[in-house]
Design a protein around this motif. Structure first.
Motif, PDB file in Angstrom:
ATOM      1  N   ALA A  90      -7.863 -40.874  20.779  1.00 49.74           N
ATOM      2  CA  ALA A  90      -8.737 -39.900  21.435  1.00 49.74           C
ATOM      3  C   ALA A  90      -9.546 -39.208  20.338  1.00 49.74           C
ATOM      4  O   ALA A  90      -9.004 -38.373  19.611  1.00 49.74           O
ATOM      5  CB  ALA A  90      -7.927 -38.879  22.224  1.00 49.74           C
ATOM      6  N   PRO A  91     -10.815 -39.582  20.167  1.00 47.74           N
ATOM      7  CA  PRO A  91     -11.614 -38.942  19.122  1.00 47.74           C
ATOM      8  C   PRO A  91     -11.717 -37.434  19.340  1.00 47.74           C
ATOM      9  O   PRO A  91     -11.953 -36.977  20.456  1.00 47.74           O
ATOM     10  CB  PRO A  91     -12.993 -39.599  19.269  1.00 47.74           C
ATOM     11  N   VAL A  92     -11.488 -36.688  18.285  1.00 44.73           N
ATOM     12  CA  VAL A  92     -11.579 -35.224  18.336  1.00 44.73           C
ATOM     13  C   VAL A  92     -12.426 -34.758  17.153  1.00 44.73           C
ATOM     14  O   VAL A  92     -12.595 -35.484  16.181  1.00 44.73           O
ATOM     15  CB  VAL A  92     -10.175 -34.564  18.284  1.00 44.73           C
ATOM     16  N   MET A 104      -2.234 -32.022  23.473  1.00 46.61           N
ATOM     17  CA  MET A 104      -3.129 -33.176  23.587  1.00 46.61           C
ATOM     18  C   MET A 104      -2.334 -34.459  23.819  1.00 46.61           C
ATOM     19  O   MET A 104      -2.725 -35.308  24.625  1.00 46.61           O
ATOM     20  CB  MET A 104      -3.992 -33.317  22.328  1.00 46.61           C
ATOM     21  N   GLU A 105      -1.215 -34.608  23.121  1.00 49.06           N
ATOM     22  CA  GLU A 105      -0.378 -35.796  23.303  1.00 49.06           C
ATOM     23  C   GLU A 105       0.056 -35.925  24.763  1.00 49.06           C
ATOM     24  O   GLU A 105      -0.040 -36.987  25.361  1.00 49.06           O
ATOM     25  CB  GLU A 105       0.838 -35.722  22.390  1.00 49.06           C
ATOM     26  N   LYS A 106       0.510 -34.823  25.352  1.00 48.16           N
ATOM     27  CA  LYS A 106       0.946 -34.849  26.748  1.00 48.16           C
ATOM     28  C   LYS A 106      -0.226 -35.159  27.681  1.00 48.16           C
ATOM     29  O   LYS A 106      -0.100 -35.961  28.609  1.00 48.16           O
ATOM     30  CB  LYS A 106       1.608 -33.539  27.146  1.00 48.16           C
ATOM     31  N   ARG A 107      -1.380 -34.544  27.442  1.00 50.08           N
ATOM     32  CA  ARG A 107      -2.557 -34.807  28.291  1.00 50.08           C
ATOM     33  C   ARG A 107      -2.975 -36.272  28.217  1.00 50.08           C
ATOM     34  O   ARG A 107      -3.345 -36.877  29.218  1.00 50.08           O
ATOM     35  CB  ARG A 107      -3.728 -33.906  27.883  1.00 50.08           C
ATOM     36  N   ILE A 108      -2.936 -36.834  27.017  1.00 48.60           N
ATOM     37  CA  ILE A 108      -3.312 -38.239  26.843  1.00 48.60           C
ATOM     38  C   ILE A 108      -2.321 -39.140  27.572  1.00 48.60           C
ATOM     39  O   ILE A 108      -2.721 -40.044  28.314  1.00 48.60           O
ATOM     40  CB  ILE A 108      -3.414 -38.589  25.344  1.00 48.60           C
ATOM     41  N   ASP A 131     -11.761 -32.609  28.570  1.00 45.27           N
ATOM     42  CA  ASP A 131     -12.235 -33.959  28.844  1.00 45.27           C
ATOM     43  C   ASP A 131     -12.231 -34.723  27.516  1.00 45.27           C
ATOM     44  O   ASP A 131     -12.690 -34.222  26.507  1.00 45.27           O
ATOM     45  CB  ASP A 131     -13.636 -33.890  29.435  1.00 45.27           C
ATOM     46  N   PHE A 132     -11.732 -35.938  27.533  1.00 42.31           N
ATOM     47  CA  PHE A 132     -11.674 -36.717  26.302  1.00 42.31           C
ATOM     48  C   PHE A 132     -11.898 -38.185  26.594  1.00 42.31           C
ATOM     49  O   PHE A 132     -11.752 -38.643  27.723  1.00 42.31           O
ATOM     50  CB  PHE A 132     -10.339 -36.528  25.576  1.00 42.31           C
ATOM     51  N   SER A 133     -12.289 -38.901  25.566  1.00 40.48           N
ATOM     52  CA  SER A 133     -12.424 -40.353  25.641  1.00 40.48           C
ATOM     53  C   SER A 133     -11.137 -40.959  25.101  1.00 40.48           C
ATOM     54  O   SER A 133     -10.489 -40.381  24.230  1.00 40.48           O
ATOM     55  CB  SER A 133     -13.585 -40.834  24.768  1.00 40.48           C
ATOM     56  N   LEU A 134     -10.800 -42.131  25.614  1.00 39.25           N
ATOM     57  CA  LEU A 134      -9.601 -42.819  25.128  1.00 39.25           C
ATOM     58  C   LEU A 134      -9.920 -44.267  24.807  1.00 39.25           C
ATOM     59  O   LEU A 134     -10.625 -44.932  25.547  1.00 39.25           O
ATOM     60  CB  LEU A 134      -8.497 -42.816  26.185  1.00 39.25           C
ATOM     61  N   TYR A 135      -9.383 -44.717  23.696  1.00 40.73           N
ATOM     62  CA  TYR A 135      -9.394 -46.125  23.339  1.00 40.73           C
ATOM     63  C   TYR A 135      -7.930 -46.539  23.356  1.00 40.73           C
ATOM     64  O   TYR A 135      -7.099 -45.941  22.671  1.00 40.73           O
ATOM     65  CB  TYR A 135      -9.991 -46.324  21.936  1.00 40.73           C
TER      66      TYR A 135
END
Length: 144
Positions: free
Chosen positions: A28-30, A47-51, A1-5
């Motif tokens: 995506a802050p990590v 992560m790039e693909k998930r985003i 689960d991640f946040s996106l700006y």
């Protein structure tokens, strides 16, 4: 689960991409490398693909087919390229008590002529925040 700006700069500045194209920026802050010691070289493409999949699900269904140029940046890149301690892009840690007004102010309260500037100071991280911090600190220094 991640946040996106997400940022779409070509909406206000069409020169940010060739004619007929757009530029998007996804943040995506990590955690920095001190909080997460995983293999960022292996994790970065995952992560790039998930985003991109998430952006495709929510906003641009055919995003993978539309991309002409892309790059991603992980904590290891921040550490190597920018000498950011532990690869941290947000200074200490992106938590509420280190955000906005809670960040270190630009002039020390106790030591005369000690000033602070950068991602860890008010108003905040990111290029706009760091530039704003530099302007605020310069103004304080000129005022004496």
């Amino acid at each position: 689960d991640f946040s996106l700006y997400l940022h779409h700069p070509t909406v206000t500045d069409p020169t940010m991409a060739p004619e007929g194209h757009s530029t998007f920026y996804a943040l995506a802050p990590v955690p920095h490398m001190g909080k997460f010691v995983g293999d960022w070289d292996a994790l970065k493409p995952v992560m790039e693909k998930r985003i991109l999949d998430e952006v495709g699900k929510r906003l641009i269904p055919d995003i993978h087919d539309r991309i002409v140029t892309k790059f991603s940046y992980a904590p290891t890149d921040f550490g190597r390229d920018l000498s950011a301690h532990l690869g941290s892009a947000f200074s200490l840690e992106p938590v509420l008590t280190q955000s906005a007004y809670f960040r270190a102010h630009n002039r020390d309260d106790a030591i005369p002529n000690l000033y602070f500037v950068g991602a860890g100071t008010h108003p905040g991280a990111g290029i706009p925040g760091v530039v704003g911090s530099a302007k605020a600190t310069a103004k304080l220094m000129l005022e004496g």
